[in-house]
Design a protein around this motif. Structure first.
Motif, PDB file in Angstrom:
ATOM      1  N   PRO A   1       0.823  -1.215   0.000  1.00 46.97           N
ATOM      2  CA  PRO A   1       0.000   0.000   0.000  1.00 46.97           C
ATOM      3  C   PRO A   1       0.854   1.260   0.000  1.00 46.97           C
TER       4      PRO A   1
ATOM      5  N   ARG B   1       6.369   2.069   5.941  1.00 47.75           N
ATOM      6  CA  ARG B   1       5.395   2.251   4.871  1.00 47.75           C
ATOM      7  C   ARG B   1       5.980   3.067   3.719  1.00 47.75           C
TER       8      ARG B   1
ATOM      9  N   THR C   1      -2.934   4.473  -2.098  1.00 52.01           N
ATOM     10  CA  THR C   1      -3.932   3.562  -1.532  1.00 52.01           C
ATOM     11  C   THR C   1      -4.827   4.315  -0.560  1.00 52.01           C
TER      12      THR C   1
ATOM     13  N   CYS D   1      -9.007   6.454  -4.282  1.00 50.44           N
ATOM     14  CA  CYS D   1      -8.209   6.081  -3.105  1.00 50.44           C
ATOM     15  C   CYS D   1      -8.987   6.385  -1.830  1.00 50.44           C
TER      16      CYS D   1
ATOM     17  N   ALA E   1      -5.909   0.508   4.803  1.00 47.64           N
ATOM     18  CA  ALA E   1      -5.029  -0.047   3.768  1.00 47.64           C
ATOM     19  C   ALA E   1      -4.857  -1.548   3.911  1.00 47.64           C
ATOM     20  N   ASP E   2      -4.851  -2.029   5.134  1.00 48.77           N
ATOM     21  CA  ASP E   2      -4.633  -3.452   5.398  1.00 48.77           C
ATOM     22  C   ASP E   2      -5.927  -4.263   5.459  1.00 48.77           C
TER      23      ASP E   2
END
Length: 348
Positions: free
Chosen positions: A4, A28, A74, A99, A305-306
């Motif tokens: 992401p 990240r 993302t 997004c 995002a996850d």
């Protein structure tokens, strides 16, 4: 599948830098975005992160650049206030670019616009949008969700902020001036929203020791009046702020203080949920409201995002998007605050 990619809009501001630094510390991939390419590159160099960090110039009056930014990301975390001026352009770009989106907005009318204008476009685009994930408004919304757990027949929700040694950024100062100059304030009374002039008053909120009862400005124009009724069935919502917060020396002349000074704020946010049988309360205390706010938005963005965010696309308040008790406990585990929550809050 690629990792992401997290975009931070307003990355050169104080909150934006904190958000970007937290994302980088968590490994990240990050895009630092805003209007000033040179300043963005300076922040990227300051923060390190190497190839995981890229820069994207995108001015608010350049919808094509904003959309291209959103198409790459993302999740976009919007940190550039006042959101009265910046919110619509960035939020619409997130939808157009497909997004997810999190913002630090605390202006009532910005929050109301989100829930009025964006649910259907967000659903069509398949994106999750969380607004008011800020210290002011966001903490009150999460605590209200936690404090209301298991209760029925709720008459009133009061979110009370005790803040000392707050040092405003330029953006925060501009936002405060907009908020307190607005005569068309949103209130929530008798189970309905109202818009119009509100005569401010002094109230006393019974903070627990060591603070004790404090004189408050009531109501203050924070977004809980819009967000809390979405997930707590109640007749009245009000936000309050300690009267001394804006009376402290230098609070309105602190745009250029160093980061260590700005990190010295102290806070307690307490929420009372009152029904005919009494009340249930929740509170959070700590230092550095800026960092708490920044990390809360990072936690929200990473969950989305996850795949640990809301199950459906749409527009959400913080406590609608995430189970408030567990979310707040995660902030406590990160050393950002100390919590007191009812047991029922962790069962949600």
């Amino acid at each position: 599948m690629s990792a992401p990619l997290m975009a931070v809009y307003g990355a050169t501001g104080h909150t934006g830098r904190l958000v970007a630094a937290e994302l980088i510390a968590r490994g990240r991939d990050v895009i630092l975005a805003g209007r000033d390419d040179a300043r963005l590159r300076a922040v990227a160099e300051e923060l390190g992160g190497g190839p995981r960090v890229r820069v994207r110039q995108a001015a608010l009056d350049d919808p094509a650049a904003l959309r291209e930014l959103a198409e790459q990301a993302t999740v976009l975390i919007h940190c550039a206030g006042p959101f009265t001026h910046t919110g619509q352009a960035v939020a619409r770009a997130a939808i157009d670019g497909g997004c997810h989106y999190v913002d630090h907005g605390l202006e009532q009318h910005h929050t109301r616009w989100f829930f009025d204008a964006l649910p259907e476009p967000a659903a069509r685009a398949g994106v999750v949008m969380v607004t008011a994930m800020s210290f002011y408004g966001g903490m009150g919304d999460l605590l209200a969700g936690a404090a209301a757990a298991g209760l029925t027949g709720i008459e009133r929700v009061i979110a009370a902020y005790a803040v000392s040694r707050w040092r405003l950024t330029a953006g925060a100062k501009a936002t405060a001036e907009l908020l307190f100059a607005d005569t068309r304030r949103i209130t929530y009374e008798d189970g309905a929203e109202r818009i119009g002039y509100v005569e401010p008053r002094n109230a006393v909120f019974p903070f627990p020791p060591p603070l004790g009862p404090r004189t408050m400005i009531a109501p203050v124009p924070f977004p809980e009046v819009v967000t809390v009724p979405r997930h707590v069935r109640t007749r009245r919502v009000e936000a309050q702020l300690t009267a001394h917060t804006f009376q402290e020396e230098h609070v309105f002349t602190s745009e250029h203080v160093d980061d260590a000074t700005r990190a010295g704020s102290e806070f307690t946010v307490a929420v009372q949920v009152i029904n005919e049988h009494g009340n249930q309360a929740a509170r959070v205390s700590g230092r550095d409201l800026w960092r708490l706010s920044a990390v809360a938005s990072v936690e929200a963005a990473i969950r989305i995002a996850d795949g640990r965010g809301p199950g459906r696309p749409g527009v959400y308040s913080p406590a609608e998007a995430f189970a408030p008790g567990p979310f707040l406990r995660d902030l406590e585990r990160l050393g950002l605050c100390t919590l007191v929550l009812p047991e029922a809050a962790m069962a949600r």
